[in-house]
Scaffold this motif. Structure first.
Motif, mmCIF file in Angstrom:
data_model
loop_
_atom_site.group_PDB
_atom_site.id
_atom_site.type_symbol
_atom_site.label_atom_id
_atom_site.label_comp_id
_atom_site.label_asym_id
_atom_site.label_seq_id
_atom_site.Cartn_x
_atom_site.Cartn_y
_atom_site.Cartn_z
ATOM 1 N N GLU A 1 0.828 -1.212 0.000
ATOM 2 C CA GLU A 1 0.000 0.000 0.000
ATOM 3 C C GLU A 1 0.860 1.259 0.000
ATOM 4 O O GLU A 1 0.537 2.235 -0.680
ATOM 5 C CB GLU A 1 -0.953 -0.022 1.192
ATOM 6 N N LYS A 2 1.975 1.236 0.730
ATOM 7 C CA LYS A 2 2.891 2.375 0.720
ATOM 8 C C LYS A 2 3.479 2.585 -0.673
ATOM 9 O O LYS A 2 3.548 3.714 -1.172
ATOM 10 C CB LYS A 2 4.023 2.170 1.725
ATOM 11 N N LEU A 3 3.893 1.489 -1.286
ATOM 12 C CA LEU A 3 4.454 1.572 -2.638
ATOM 13 C C LEU A 3 3.421 2.084 -3.641
ATOM 14 O O LEU A 3 3.740 2.870 -4.535
ATOM 15 C CB LEU A 3 4.988 0.212 -3.079
ATOM 16 N N MET A 4 2.180 1.638 -3.486
ATOM 17 C CA MET A 4 1.123 2.078 -4.399
ATOM 18 C C MET A 4 0.821 3.563 -4.235
ATOM 19 O O MET A 4 0.560 4.263 -5.217
ATOM 20 C CB MET A 4 -0.158 1.266 -4.184
ATOM 21 N N LYS A 5 0.834 4.066 -3.003
ATOM 22 C CA LYS A 5 0.608 5.499 -2.790
ATOM 23 C C LYS A 5 1.688 6.307 -3.480
ATOM 24 O O LYS A 5 1.408 7.307 -4.153
ATOM 25 C CB LYS A 5 0.572 5.822 -1.297
ATOM 26 N N ALA A 6 2.942 5.873 -3.327
ATOM 27 C CA ALA A 6 4.050 6.565 -3.978
ATOM 28 C C ALA A 6 3.915 6.473 -5.503
ATOM 29 O O ALA A 6 4.133 7.462 -6.218
ATOM 30 C CB ALA A 6 5.373 5.973 -3.523
ATOM 31 N N TYR A 7 3.538 5.321 -5.985
ATOM 32 C CA TYR A 7 3.368 5.116 -7.426
ATOM 33 C C TYR A 7 2.248 6.005 -7.967
ATOM 34 O O TYR A 7 2.399 6.639 -9.011
ATOM 35 C CB TYR A 7 3.060 3.644 -7.701
ATOM 36 N N ASN A 8 1.118 6.049 -7.258
ATOM 37 C CA ASN A 8 -0.010 6.874 -7.715
ATOM 38 C C ASN A 8 0.339 8.357 -7.710
ATOM 39 O O ASN A 8 -0.063 9.099 -8.613
ATOM 40 C CB ASN A 8 -1.245 6.613 -6.852
ATOM 41 N N LYS A 9 1.084 8.819 -6.696
ATOM 42 C CA LYS A 9 1.510 10.217 -6.665
ATOM 43 C C LYS A 9 2.406 10.527 -7.858
ATOM 44 O O LYS A 9 2.282 11.583 -8.480
ATOM 45 C CB LYS A 9 2.247 10.531 -5.366
ATOM 46 N N LYS A 10 3.289 9.609 -8.169
ATOM 47 C CA LYS A 10 4.183 9.795 -9.307
ATOM 48 C C LYS A 10 3.381 9.860 -10.606
ATOM 49 O O LYS A 10 3.644 10.698 -11.466
ATOM 50 C CB LYS A 10 5.193 8.652 -9.363
ATOM 51 N N GLN A 11 2.393 8.995 -10.746
ATOM 52 C CA GLN A 11 1.549 8.988 -11.948
ATOM 53 C C GLN A 11 0.781 10.298 -12.082
ATOM 54 O O GLN A 11 0.664 10.853 -13.170
ATOM 55 C CB GLN A 11 0.563 7.818 -11.914
ATOM 56 N N GLU A 12 0.231 10.779 -10.974
ATOM 57 C CA GLU A 12 -0.521 12.039 -11.000
ATOM 58 C C GLU A 12 0.376 13.206 -11.370
ATOM 59 O O GLU A 12 -0.024 14.085 -12.143
ATOM 60 C CB GLU A 12 -1.186 12.291 -9.643
ATOM 61 N N SER A 13 1.579 13.231 -10.842
ATOM 62 C CA SER A 13 2.499 14.332 -11.166
ATOM 63 C C SER A 13 2.892 14.286 -12.638
ATOM 64 O O SER A 13 3.028 15.322 -13.284
ATOM 65 C CB SER A 13 3.737 14.281 -10.276
ATOM 66 N N GLU A 14 3.060 13.097 -13.189
ATOM 67 C CA GLU A 14 3.368 12.975 -14.616
ATOM 68 C C GLU A 14 2.197 13.450 -15.467
ATOM 69 O O GLU A 14 2.386 14.104 -16.484
ATOM 70 C CB GLU A 14 3.733 11.530 -14.962
ATOM 71 N N GLU A 15 0.972 13.123 -15.059
ATOM 72 C CA GLU A 15 -0.203 13.568 -15.802
ATOM 73 C C GLU A 15 -0.337 15.088 -15.751
ATOM 74 O O GLU A 15 -0.684 15.722 -16.734
ATOM 75 C CB GLU A 15 -1.467 12.904 -15.243
ATOM 76 N N ASP A 16 -0.051 15.668 -14.581
ATOM 77 C CA ASP A 16 -0.107 17.124 -14.456
ATOM 78 C C ASP A 16 0.925 17.778 -15.361
ATOM 79 O O ASP A 16 0.653 18.808 -15.994
ATOM 80 C CB ASP A 16 0.131 17.555 -13.000
ATOM 81 N N ASP A 17 2.117 17.213 -15.449
ATOM 82 C CA ASP A 17 3.158 17.755 -16.318
ATOM 83 C C ASP A 17 2.711 17.714 -17.771
ATOM 84 O O ASP A 17 2.921 18.668 -18.522
ATOM 85 C CB ASP A 17 4.461 16.967 -16.156
ATOM 86 N N VAL A 18 2.084 16.635 -18.174
ATOM 87 C CA VAL A 18 1.610 16.506 -19.551
ATOM 88 C C VAL A 18 0.526 17.543 -19.832
ATOM 89 O O VAL A 18 0.509 18.180 -20.881
ATOM 90 C CB VAL A 18 1.091 15.074 -19.816
ATOM 91 N N GLU A 19 -0.398 17.736 -18.889
ATOM 92 C CA GLU A 19 -1.466 18.722 -19.069
ATOM 93 C C GLU A 19 -0.906 20.134 -19.158
ATOM 94 O O GLU A 19 -1.343 20.929 -19.977
ATOM 95 C CB GLU A 19 -2.478 18.620 -17.923
ATOM 96 N N GLU A 20 0.086 20.469 -18.335
ATOM 97 C CA GLU A 20 0.686 21.797 -18.374
ATOM 98 C C GLU A 20 1.366 22.024 -19.706
ATOM 99 O O GLU A 20 1.257 23.108 -20.297
ATOM 100 C CB GLU A 20 1.693 21.953 -17.227
ATOM 101 N N GLU A 21 2.058 21.038 -20.223
ATOM 102 C CA GLU A 21 2.721 21.176 -21.513
ATOM 103 C C GLU A 21 1.697 21.399 -22.615
ATOM 104 O O GLU A 21 1.889 22.216 -23.496
ATOM 105 C CB GLU A 21 3.559 19.934 -21.809
ATOM 106 N N SER A 22 0.593 20.663 -22.574
ATOM 107 C CA SER A 22 -0.409 20.821 -23.621
ATOM 108 C C SER A 22 -1.065 22.193 -23.519
ATOM 109 O O SER A 22 -1.351 22.822 -24.537
ATOM 110 C CB SER A 22 -1.458 19.713 -23.543
ATOM 111 N N ASP A 23 -1.294 22.711 -22.315
ATOM 112 C CA ASP A 23 -1.857 24.052 -22.163
ATOM 113 C C ASP A 23 -0.898 25.098 -22.695
ATOM 114 O O ASP A 23 -1.301 26.043 -23.374
ATOM 115 C CB ASP A 23 -2.180 24.351 -20.694
#
Length: 166
Positions: A119-141
Motif C-alpha cells: 500500500e505504501k508503494l502504491m501510494k508513492a506510485y499513484n503520486k508519481k503517476q498524478e504528477s506525470e499527468e499534471d506535467d503533460v497537461e501543463e505542456e499541452s496548455d
C-alpha cells in the motif's frame, strides 16, 4: 471447418432439395452457423488490453501463498523425485486446510505486513503517476497558448470578417 460445410452444401445441392439431403442440410447448417458465428464474434470484438506499466508494484501474496513458499522448500526436501508442480500445490492445499487458526496466524501476519508495504508503494506510485499527468497537461496548455500567440492571424481574420459584415 469451412471446407467441410462447403462440401456438404455442394453435395446436397447436386442431389436436389428432395429427399434426405434437404433434411440434412436444414439440420446441419444452423449448428455450423452457430459455431462459426461465435468465433467470428469473438474475433471481431477485438478487445485490447491496456499496456501494463512495468514500474507498477506487484500485488502482495495472500497468507496461503506465504505459507506455500515455505511449504515448497520442505516438500521438495522430503520428495526429491517429485517434479510435478500440481502435486506440490495439492499437498500444500491439503495441509493448509488441515491447519488450525493458531498455526495459520504467523503466515497471516507476514501477509498483512507485505500488504502494508504494498500500500505504501502504491501510494508513492499513484503520486508519481498524478504528477506525470499534471506535467503533460501543463505542456499541452502551454502549447495551445503559444500557438495562439504565435499565429495571431486567427484573431485578425475574425476582426476582418466582422468589418465585412457591416
Amino acid at each position: 471447418m469451412f471446407y467441410f460445410v462447403w462440401i456438404c452444401d455442394c453435395i446436397v445441392d447436386m442431389k436436389g432439395a428432395k429427399g434426405k439431403g434437404a433434411a440434412k442440410r436444414d439440420t446441419l447448417k444452423p449448428v455450423d452457423d452457430r459455431k462459426v458465428g461465435k468465433k467470428k464474434a469473438a474475433a471481431s470484438k477485438g478487445k485490447t488490453k491496456a499496456a501494463k506499466d512495468p514500474n507498477k508494484p506487484k500485488r502482495p501474496p495472500s497468507a496461503f501463498f506465504v505459507f506455500l513458499e515455505e511449504f515448497r522448500i520442505t516438500f521438495k526436501k522430503e520428495n526429491p523425485n517429485n517434479k510435478a508442480v500440481s502435486t506440490v500445490g495439492k499437498a500444500g492445499g491439503e495441509k493448509w486446510k488441515s491447519m488450525s487458526a493458531a498455526e495459520k496466524a504467523p503466515y497471516e501476519a507476514k501477509a498483512a505486513k507485505r500488504k502494508t508495504e504494498y500500500e505504501k508503494l502504491m501510494k508513492a506510485y499513484n503520486k508519481k503517476q498524478e504528477s506525470e499527468e499534471d506535467d503533460v497537461e501543463e505542456e499541452s496548455d502551454k502549447s495551445k497558448s503559444e500557438v495562439d500567440e504565435e499565429s495571431g492571424q486567427d484573431d485578425e481574420a475574425d476582426e476582418d470578417e466582422d468589418e465585412d459584415d457591416d
